[in-house]
Design a protein around this motif. Structure first.
Motif, short mmCIF file in Angstrom:
data_model
loop_
_atom_site.label_atom_id
_atom_site.label_comp_id
_atom_site.label_asym_id
_atom_site.label_seq_id
_atom_site.Cartn_x
_atom_site.Cartn_y
_atom_site.Cartn_z
N ASN A 212 0.83 -1.21 0.00
CA ASN A 212 0.00 0.00 0.00
C ASN A 212 0.86 1.26 0.00
OD1 ASN A 212 -2.33 1.52 0.00
ND2 ASN A 212 -2.76 1.25 2.17
N ILE A 213 1.81 1.33 -0.91
CA ILE A 213 2.72 2.47 -1.01
C ILE A 213 2.13 3.50 -1.97
CG2 ILE A 213 5.08 3.20 -1.52
CD1 ILE A 213 5.93 0.27 -1.09
N THR A 214 1.90 4.71 -1.48
CA THR A 214 1.30 5.76 -2.30
C THR A 214 2.15 6.05 -3.52
OG1 THR A 214 0.33 6.73 -0.31
CG2 THR A 214 0.42 8.12 -2.28
N ASP A 215 1.48 6.18 -4.67
CA ASP A 215 2.11 6.47 -5.97
C ASP A 215 3.05 5.35 -6.44
OD1 ASP A 215 0.82 8.90 -6.27
OD2 ASP A 215 2.42 10.03 -5.29
N GLN B 226 -7.65 4.65 2.35
CA GLN B 226 -6.77 5.69 2.87
C GLN B 226 -7.47 7.05 2.91
OE1 GLN B 226 -3.75 7.66 0.41
NE2 GLN B 226 -2.20 6.80 1.78
N LYS B 227 -8.15 7.40 1.83
CA LYS B 227 -8.82 8.70 1.79
C LYS B 227 -9.93 8.78 2.84
CE LYS B 227 -6.57 10.49 -1.71
NZ LYS B 227 -5.69 11.70 -1.56
N TYR B 228 -10.67 7.71 3.00
CA TYR B 228 -11.76 7.73 3.98
C TYR B 228 -11.21 7.86 5.40
CZ TYR B 228 -16.26 6.60 6.09
OH TYR B 228 -17.42 6.66 6.80
N GLN B 229 -10.13 7.15 5.70
CA GLN B 229 -9.56 7.23 7.04
C GLN B 229 -8.89 8.57 7.31
OE1 GLN B 229 -6.95 3.82 7.25
NE2 GLN B 229 -8.62 2.43 7.83
N THR C 222 -13.35 12.36 -1.90
CA THR C 222 -12.53 11.60 -2.85
C THR C 222 -12.78 10.11 -2.72
OG1 THR C 222 -10.80 13.30 -2.76
CG2 THR C 222 -10.17 11.15 -3.63
N ALA C 223 -12.91 9.63 -1.49
CA ALA C 223 -13.19 8.22 -1.27
C ALA C 223 -14.50 7.81 -1.93
CB ALA C 223 -13.22 7.91 0.23
N TYR C 224 -15.54 8.63 -1.76
CA TYR C 224 -16.83 8.34 -2.38
C TYR C 224 -16.72 8.35 -3.91
CZ TYR C 224 -19.32 8.75 2.07
OH TYR C 224 -19.79 8.56 3.34
N SER C 225 -15.96 9.29 -4.44
CA SER C 225 -15.84 9.41 -5.90
C SER C 225 -15.18 8.18 -6.50
CB SER C 225 -15.04 10.67 -6.26
OG SER C 225 -15.69 11.84 -5.79
N ILE C 226 -14.09 7.72 -5.88
CA ILE C 226 -13.40 6.53 -6.39
C ILE C 226 -14.28 5.30 -6.22
CG2 ILE C 226 -11.32 5.12 -6.21
CD1 ILE C 226 -9.94 7.56 -4.92
N ALA C 227 -14.95 5.21 -5.07
CA ALA C 227 -15.84 4.08 -4.85
C ALA C 227 -16.97 4.06 -5.88
CB ALA C 227 -16.42 4.13 -3.43
N PHE C 228 -17.47 5.23 -6.23
CA PHE C 228 -18.53 5.31 -7.24
C PHE C 228 -18.02 4.81 -8.59
CE2 PHE C 228 -20.27 7.78 -10.80
CZ PHE C 228 -21.58 7.33 -10.77
N VAL C 229 -16.81 5.18 -8.96
CA VAL C 229 -16.24 4.72 -10.23
C VAL C 229 -16.11 3.21 -10.24
CG1 VAL C 229 -14.16 4.75 -11.67
CG2 VAL C 229 -15.05 6.88 -10.73
N LEU C 230 -15.62 2.64 -9.16
CA LEU C 230 -15.47 1.18 -9.09
C LEU C 230 -16.83 0.49 -9.12
CD1 LEU C 230 -12.68 0.90 -6.35
CD2 LEU C 230 -12.43 0.60 -8.82
#
Length: 269
Positions: free
Chosen positions: A217-220, A231-234, A240-248
């Motif tokens: 889980n290394i960023t970038d 990571q974003k949610y925590q 951002t977490a919701y946006s990525i989850a929506f895409v998935l």
């Protein structure tokens, strides 16, 4: 028109309520969270450098995992249906192991085998300049493992139903094994392969547990879309977490819709 009894109405309401509480409501909350600040804010969240890298890495891993699973899934399916050999039932049972074993266990097993310090093969591979754990190869292997049964379990029933009469006829007319495969077998099972590939893609895009263990889980570097959601949610970047989850979630829904649209075409052909 047949009238439904109170018991049947109650059963229907319970089933609809169960699906609503378990699936529709949580997904609706994710969609609402993704669009709560508008489409522009959601698109801005998705264009952050670390998010773009995570999405690109996820697509790359999913592509290679689906490709590997398609090739080996077809080979295993043909082996199980067209040939008799000792241990056939054992192999068939092992194929279902990814469906019953926790992905975290899979990731831990890969870590123990390919760890560069204490793994069985890891030190030798790293001396040869090939890193598996905390790199793309380990993430692809973990994703391949969890998605492998999806191609096989779609292709095997179709191969079994078709039988091998056409293949035997082609061989009797002088066709080689390769010609029989490309001109007889694969065209007959093409939709089953498509179903398996689409479902495997959906599963690969959403893998979390096994990939988290082997990626670090290394960023970038080794952070996939599912990992960056956590990571974003925590870190309280919930938009951002919701946006990525929506895409998935949208990608998985699209895959399911594709399968649903393709199945009737095959059934009426």
């Amino acid at each position: 028109m047949v009238e439904l009894s109170p018991a049947r109405w109650t059963l229907r309401i319970l089933v609809i309520g169960y699906v609503f509480m378990l699936v529709l409501w949580p997904v609706a909350l994710v969609v609402r969270g993704a669009f709560q600040d508008g489409v522009g804010a959601m698109l801005e969240s998705l264009t952050k450098p670390d998010v773009v890298h995570a999405l690109n890495l996820t697509l790359g891993i999913a592509f290679w995992a689906v490709l590997v699973n398609t090739v080996f899934g077809l080979a295993i399916s043909l082996l199980l249906v067209r040939y008799e050999f000792p241990g056939k039932r054992v192999l068939s049972a092992l194929i279902d192991v990814p469906l019953s074993v926790s992905p975290v266990v899979v990731g831990l097993a890969l870590l123990l085998v390919y760890n560069g310090r204490t793994g069985w093969f890891g030190p030798a591979l790293e001396r040869a300049g090939f890193q598996v754990i905390f790199a793309a190869p380990g993430m692809i292997m973990a994703t391949c493992f969890v998605a492998l049964p999806l191609v096989i379990r779609e292709v095997v029933p179709v191969l079994t139903e078709l039988g091998d009469d056409q293949e035997q006829a082609a061989r009797s007319l002088g066709a080689t094994g390769r010609q029989t495969l490309w001109r007889i077998t694969l065209p007959s099972i093409k939709w089953a392969v498509v179903y398996g590939v689409v479902l495997s893609l959906a599963r690969s895009l959403g893998e979390f547990g096994a990939v988290k263990v082997v990626s670090g889980n290394i960023t970038d570097r080794t952070q996939t879309a599912t990992l960056i959601v956590e990571q974003k949610y925590q870190n309280f970047d919930q938009a951002t977490a919701y946006s990525i989850a929506f895409v998935l979630a949208a990608a998985s829904v699209i895959c399911i819709i594709i399968v649903s649209l393709l199945r009737p075409k095959e059934s009426h052909s």
